[in-house]
Write an enzyme that holds these catalytic residues in place. Sequence first.
Site, PDB file in Angstrom:
ATOM      1  N   GLU A 360     -18.450  36.590 -26.315  1.00 49.98           N
ATOM      2  CA  GLU A 360     -19.462  36.770 -27.363  1.00 49.98           C
ATOM      3  C   GLU A 360     -19.883  35.388 -27.850  1.00 49.98           C
ATOM      4  O   GLU A 360     -20.822  34.814 -27.329  1.00 49.98           O
ATOM      5  CB  GLU A 360     -18.898  37.646 -28.488  1.00 49.98           C
ATOM      6  CG  GLU A 360     -19.953  38.138 -29.447  1.00 49.98           C
ATOM      7  CD  GLU A 360     -19.424  39.226 -30.361  1.00 49.98           C
ATOM      8  OE1 GLU A 360     -20.139  39.582 -31.308  1.00 49.98           O
ATOM      9  OE2 GLU A 360     -18.308  39.739 -30.130  1.00 49.98           O
ATOM     10  N   GLU A 642     -11.194  39.228 -37.859  1.00 49.32           N
ATOM     11  CA  GLU A 642     -12.406  40.047 -37.878  1.00 49.32           C
ATOM     12  C   GLU A 642     -12.169  41.358 -38.622  1.00 49.32           C
ATOM     13  O   GLU A 642     -12.998  41.799 -39.414  1.00 49.32           O
ATOM     14  CB  GLU A 642     -12.849  40.331 -36.447  1.00 49.32           C
ATOM     15  CG  GLU A 642     -14.080  41.203 -36.331  1.00 49.32           C
ATOM     16  CD  GLU A 642     -14.490  41.420 -34.892  1.00 49.32           C
ATOM     17  OE1 GLU A 642     -15.665  41.736 -34.662  1.00 49.32           O
ATOM     18  OE2 GLU A 642     -13.637  41.272 -33.989  1.00 49.32           O
TER      19      GLU A 642
END
Length: 767
Positions: A360, A642
């Site tokens: 990502e 996260e």
Amino acid sequence: MPHTWTAQVITPASREEPPGTAGRPAALLRDVFTISSRVRQAELRVTALGVYEMHINGAVVGDHVLAPGWTSYHHRHRYQSFDVTTLLRPGANAWGAYVADGWYRGLLGFNGGNRDIYGPHTGLLAELRIEYTDGSLQMVTTGPDWCAAAGPVTAAGLYEGEDYDARRELPGWCEPDFDAIHWQPVRVLDFDTSALFPADSPPVRRIECLPPVAVTTSPTGRTLVDFGQNLVGRLRIRVRGEAGRTVTLRHAEVLEDGDLCVRPLRGAAATDRYTLRGDTDGEQWEPRFTFHGFRYAEIDNWPGELAPGDVTAVVLHSDLRRTGWFESSDPSLNRLHENVVWGMRGNFLDVPTDCPQRDERLGWSGDIQVFAPTATFLYDTQHFLRSWLSDLAADQSDDPDGIPPVISPAIPVNVPVPMPPGNPAMAGWCDAAVIVPWVLHERYGGTQVLRAQYPSMRAWVDAVDRIAGPGRVWGEGFQFGDWLDPTASPTDPGGAKTSSQLVATAYFARSARLLARSAEVLGEKDDAARYHALADAVQQAFRARFHTGGGRLAEETQTSYALALGFDLLQDGAERAEAGRRLAALVADRGHRIGTGFLGTPLVCDALTATGHTDAAYRLLLERSYPSWLHQVDMGATTIWERWDSLLPDGSVNPGEMTSFNHYALGAIADWLHRTVAGLAPAAPGYRRLLVRPRPGGGLTWAKATHDTPYGRAEVAWRLQEERLTVNVTVPPGVEATIDLPGDEPTRAGPGTHTFHTPHRTTEEQQ
């Protein structure tokens, strides 16, 4: 005035490359030129389609890493300039470069990603302007006379890692007397130089090196190196062994069952390989064209026994100047703040990314939207974020409806959630187009960023106005919303308790209001009136849809009240007081554990404090059971996760596909630490005035914050002792501070160092 380029972009005329799923090799390019007289000054201007490392006469030019960095290349393609006067010599000189895929041509994105996003070929564009002492000039450039060869970097990718075969090294390849007769020709690529611009953001550099804290053997017999800190960078190794042996280096953020846990990396191999040339004196190597997010490294096929001094972690990120510090009497709180700092460092690698380790590493706008106040306190991010905003606006200009992308630089991605096709409007993410410029204005002063971004800001608010229509409420269909609410399941990260409509409408009101204020700053009076009226209308629509009266909301969540209070959607004093009481009750009902995701978390402690519930805010901050900030600290986190439960209480890794251990969004709480716990905040753009407003609590006996403002260093340090609060304040030259201490009337202080005393009251008494 834009620079007129005479150089041409060159690439190897032919090259053998592996299949599309493998990392591709870095090319070597070189040429020779002659210095005919005494040089007064020589300047190199250089960029690449890909990433480059430039050499002159055997020396590396500069100390940049992964240059020219990542921008929205079709719109804005950065180049660097270097003074190379001391690298030149009379007579023959050689210059050349490694060029690898980088972001330009390399693999980017989810679910297998995409290659060749910006073009199918790597290339080098360079020109050397040589000024002689007699006033004459010589321009040496890349062009068809250059030559190319395959080098020792046999594969390189940001996700994949780097393979380096030291047996393929070409000693002296960038010296003038090197025999390049067997090198191959290059060809010239068509390239529009109008996209080029001089570097406007600090480069990525090697910032520091960390030694291992432990070298161990895993339960499966693997050699593991622990650096004690989740970081972003790569390894530097010193090794001695036989030619042809390949040492493999794998990276991960966490261990699971004692071994490297690579599942959260998804498709990112994060593996480097070094094949020895067999030098009896030993060999040293560090990858050039990749980076990894890791705390642990697994070393395979090392010759002999690995010693701790054989491996070093090289920390990489944009070379930003540190400007802010925080410390308190609570070591866990200090560790949390340090985790925020390390999380920012790892994700400010040329682009403000969401995460630095898996497949990502993209410039998600929602993450930086919530984190910008923290970022601007900790580091001088003015130019870094202005550059990113320029890319965001450039990408936005491609959208016929004026909608900013949710990631910038924008690339095609196959996001593993049911996003609508095209470029959908996403509340909280696209709002970065308005909120980040306002934060930069607030923290650095001046009007340049607002003026530059104003068309982008206005286009986004106008787009939402069209989408919402006369009802002013929007958010139907898929929205990220309060992403990763702690109640969301591992397979449904968007499954928040707070509706997307409430979140989107609140953000609509917020962006419309900030746009109106920006218009006022810029002297755009008609726009200011228009957007204030729009913000008022959206606020009324929010109240009509979501406010049930008396400060109560239709959706009873921590995030709904945090948004309503934080964005001033409830302005009546009695209503705000009741909303604050309800928020405090919701927090207490959860055992003072967090109940917010990406968008609610930055606001919840402020909302509690603003309505007289500072004690509840501290209990929320200092709670240690899951989900909470200090639960992460107790679980050994060294960066911000996260998910609130990226690591489950039993020590296993969250099974969700989105499980990063370095994701700064939830670290936005640090802004509250700076402004409320320590009590140092701007009261006017650029800290032209300070607000010193510490609110001690949570059992802390002291705290302090320091910030290098545009006017100089400001500091607030308080201590509780013998039922007395002592506050020391440093006010920079030319700045005035408002001193607002608990229980006292506000007072003012000018430049210099001041000490204030006031009786200490408990948090409950202050309320």
